[in-house]
Design a protein around this motif. Structure first.
Motif, PDB file in Angstrom:
ATOM      1  N   PHE A  20     -24.027  37.478  11.509  1.00  0.00           N
ATOM      2  CA  PHE A  20     -22.527  37.311  11.008  1.00  0.00           C
ATOM      3  C   PHE A  20     -22.215  35.889  10.850  1.00  0.00           C
ATOM      4  O   PHE A  20     -22.362  35.022  11.463  1.00  0.00           O
ATOM      5  N   ARG A  21     -21.483  35.534   9.603  1.00  0.00           N
ATOM      6  CA  ARG A  21     -21.032  34.308   9.205  1.00  0.00           C
ATOM      7  C   ARG A  21     -19.845  33.909   9.934  1.00  0.00           C
ATOM      8  O   ARG A  21     -18.673  33.995   9.404  1.00  0.00           O
ATOM      9  N   ALA A  22     -19.657  33.713  11.431  1.00  0.00           N
ATOM     10  CA  ALA A  22     -18.397  33.397  12.015  1.00  0.00           C
ATOM     11  C   ALA A  22     -17.797  32.189  11.563  1.00  0.00           C
ATOM     12  O   ALA A  22     -16.731  32.023  11.809  1.00  0.00           O
ATOM     13  N   GLU A  23     -18.560  31.393  10.847  1.00  0.00           N
ATOM     14  CA  GLU A  23     -17.792  30.083  10.268  1.00  0.00           C
ATOM     15  C   GLU A  23     -17.392  30.150   8.837  1.00  0.00           C
ATOM     16  O   GLU A  23     -16.548  29.221   8.487  1.00  0.00           O
ATOM     17  N   ALA A  24     -17.251  31.613   8.498  1.00  0.00           N
ATOM     18  CA  ALA A  24     -16.686  31.899   7.188  1.00  0.00           C
ATOM     19  C   ALA A  24     -15.099  31.431   7.068  1.00  0.00           C
ATOM     20  O   ALA A  24     -14.430  31.210   6.118  1.00  0.00           O
ATOM     21  N   GLY A  25     -14.596  31.657   8.257  1.00  0.00           N
ATOM     22  CA  GLY A  25     -13.098  31.442   8.399  1.00  0.00           C
ATOM     23  C   GLY A  25     -12.799  31.033   9.728  1.00  0.00           C
ATOM     24  O   GLY A  25     -13.590  30.814  10.560  1.00  0.00           O
ATOM     25  N   CYS A  26     -11.587  30.811   9.995  1.00  0.00           N
ATOM     26  CA  CYS A  26     -11.226  30.332  11.362  1.00  0.00           C
ATOM     27  C   CYS A  26      -9.784  31.316  11.774  1.00  0.00           C
ATOM     28  O   CYS A  26      -9.041  31.767  10.934  1.00  0.00           O
ATOM     29  N   LEU A  27      -9.533  31.428  13.158  1.00  0.00           N
ATOM     30  CA  LEU A  27      -8.564  32.121  13.649  1.00  0.00           C
ATOM     31  C   LEU A  27      -7.570  30.970  14.256  1.00  0.00           C
ATOM     32  O   LEU A  27      -8.063  30.361  15.331  1.00  0.00           O
ATOM     33  N   LEU A  28      -6.430  31.292  14.341  1.00  0.00           N
ATOM     34  CA  LEU A  28      -5.391  30.567  14.951  1.00  0.00           C
ATOM     35  C   LEU A  28      -4.840  31.397  16.271  1.00  0.00           C
ATOM     36  O   LEU A  28      -4.568  32.622  16.035  1.00  0.00           O
ATOM     37  N   VAL A  29      -4.996  31.007  17.503  1.00  0.00           N
ATOM     38  CA  VAL A  29      -4.892  31.681  18.516  1.00  0.00           C
ATOM     39  C   VAL A  29      -3.944  31.088  19.832  1.00  0.00           C
ATOM     40  O   VAL A  29      -3.771  29.973  19.694  1.00  0.00           O
ATOM     41  N   ALA A  30      -2.998  31.894  20.301  1.00  0.00           N
ATOM     42  CA  ALA A  30      -2.067  31.212  21.295  1.00  0.00           C
ATOM     43  C   ALA A  30      -1.793  32.379  22.301  1.00  0.00           C
ATOM     44  O   ALA A  30      -1.940  33.591  22.128  1.00  0.00           O
ATOM     45  N   GLU A  31      -1.601  31.909  23.672  1.00  0.00           N
ATOM     46  CA  GLU A  31      -0.952  32.630  24.943  1.00  0.00           C
ATOM     47  C   GLU A  31       0.426  31.799  25.376  1.00  0.00           C
ATOM     48  O   GLU A  31       0.335  30.747  25.694  1.00  0.00           O
ATOM     49  N   LEU A  32       1.172  32.674  25.092  1.00  0.00           N
ATOM     50  CA  LEU A  32       2.571  31.904  25.525  1.00  0.00           C
ATOM     51  C   LEU A  32       2.848  32.526  26.965  1.00  0.00           C
ATOM     52  O   LEU A  32       2.759  33.738  27.251  1.00  0.00           O
ATOM     53  N   GLY A  33       3.071  31.666  27.860  1.00  0.00           N
ATOM     54  CA  GLY A  33       3.278  32.040  29.357  1.00  0.00           C
ATOM     55  C   GLY A  33       5.001  31.649  29.516  1.00  0.00           C
ATOM     56  O   GLY A  33       5.589  31.041  28.690  1.00  0.00           O
TER      57      GLY A  33
END
Length: 427
Positions: free
Chosen positions: A78-91
């Motif tokens: 799987f080409r995991a490097e094809a895109g990226c994800l922005l992720v966050a957790e607000l506490g």
């Protein structure tokens, strides 16, 4: 959400594409013969779908797999490097943001203090600044394929909006999903913070391979994420697991931030420990906390836990009571839900053996013999990373779900398709 496949792809094509991609993504099946044997698809169908996925840039071929007799096959990747994800957790008091690949591996992350009660405009503006900095610093300019975020309150998952969150004034009904997807021109998904933590533990922590798991966060507030049959259980509206507002005492003297009295969170969470710790510091019942108050002008839950660990009797009583009250609620859930594993996270849960010891004694003592027979209670090894990892898995799972995949795969990527936020799996 439309269940109809887009023009050019039949429903069975979307189903088989999603099945093949999911199997390779999960590292369960690495070769074409493996896919044929395990997925129940014909050899020609598997070959066609692998070729399509390679043409779409989602798979490629690697080295030859070990031979089991006969012609060796090349491993699929799987080409995991094809895109990226922005992720966050607000506490309630902290913001975590990160950048991950499409496999959920964190590439970069930031943590800083944050008061979620400042409201959505200020909080999300700061989150956007951090996201933009992370994107500017990424070594490879992979496009943003999606955004995943957890927030500390009830979320109507199908709309990506917090609903009447007790500790988030100004956030009720705020269009978090729409704002983020519009800024980054990519689909976004929003969930309760403890749900994303549960996903993180299920996929990357000690919850791997567990089918019935309960993740419990005891921090400023208290919440639970439920994994049933290996899947996150959100409930009818996305409100499942909000155990912090279960009534544990018939006591009108302590008002919870939700407006009710006697709630678990108001009596046993980190906010409660800091509030009660401040009271015993001022009264002189805890000399240790009185010294902390004199030096810092405040008392935190960590201060109370540290003083309890050092033998302060008043703090010891507070922490023990917290563990006992949380344990009572968890024992009820064990009897009702029968998980095989309870994973504990949050600053209070990770703060020492006093809280954990009392919680374990209470859970095992109040649960039925059969429900508790093989039950394990462990602290999270992922710590603060559980939320970011879970947010990445949330976004990736939605992107590559059957419901969403068919709407973007022919275009090569979901970048520039913010409307796909409504095309994921609803529950």
């Amino acid at each position: 959400m439309s269940s109809k496949p887009p023009e050019g792809l039949a429903a069975d094509q979307v189903d088989s594409l999603a099945a093949v991609l999911g199997a390779v993504r999960g590292s369960r099946l690495r070769t074409r013969p493996d896919l044929v044997r395990r997925l129940g698809l014909g050899r020609n169908v598997v070959s066609q779908r692998v070729t399509q996925l390679m043409d779409f840039g989602l798979l490629d071929e690697g080295q030859l797999a070990p031979s089991t007799g006969g012609r060796p096959s090349r491993e699929l990747r799987f080409r995991a490097e094809a895109g990226c994800l922005l992720v966050a957790e607000l506490g309630a008091t902290e913001l975590q943001a990160g950048l991950s690949d499409l496999d959920g591996s964190l590439l970069a992350q930031r943590t800083e203090p944050c008061d979620v009660a400042a409201g959505p405009e200020a909080t999300l503006a700061r989150l956007q600044q951090i996201f933009d900095e992370l994107l500017a610093e990424r070594p490879v300019q992979a496009p943003v394929w999606g955004v995943g975020i957890g927030v500390p309150g009830p979320v109507e998952f199908s709309r990506g909006r917090p609903i009447a969150p007790p500790i988030m004034p100004g956030w009720d009904g705020y269009p978090v999903r729409e704002r983020l997807s519009a800024i980054y021109q990519a689909p976004a998904w929003v969930d309760n913070d403890v749900n994303v933590m549960a996903l993180g533990e299920l996929r990357a922590g000690i919850g791997r391979n567990e089918l019935e798991l309960l993740y419990v966060k005891v921090g400023t507030g208290i919440g639970a994420g439920l994994i049933s049959a290996g899947r996150l259980h959100r409930g009818a509206q996305g409100a499942a697991g909000d155990i912090g507002h279960v009534s544990v005492l018939d006591d009108d003297s302590v008002l919870c931030r939700c407006g009710n009295t006697g709630c678990l969170e108001a009596l046993a969470g980190g906010y409660a420990l800091s509030r009660d710790g401040l009271a015993i510091a001022r009264s002189g019942r805890s000399p240790a906390l009185a010294d902390v108050l004199s030096a810092t002008s405040q008392i935190t839950a960590r201060d109370v836990i540290a003083a309890a660990g050092a033998g302060d009797p008043a703090c010891l009583a507070l922490v023990t009571r917290s563990g006992r009250l949380v344990g009572r609620v968890l024992a009820t859930l064990v009897n009702f839900y029968n998980p095989s594993l309870i994973v504990l996270g949050g600053q209070v849960s990770s703060g020492g053996d006093i809280f954990l010891g009392e919680l374990r004694r209470t859970v095992y003592g109040r649960s039925t013999a059969l429900a508790a027979r093989d039950l394990r209670i462990k602290t999270s090894p992922l710590g603060d990373r559980a939320g970011l990892l879970g947010a990445a898995f949330l976004a990736a799972d939605q992107l590559f779900s059957r419901a969403c995949l068919g709407h973007w795969i022919q275009n090569g990527s979901p970048a520039g398709r913010p409307e796909l936020s409504g095309e994921g799996v609803a529950a």
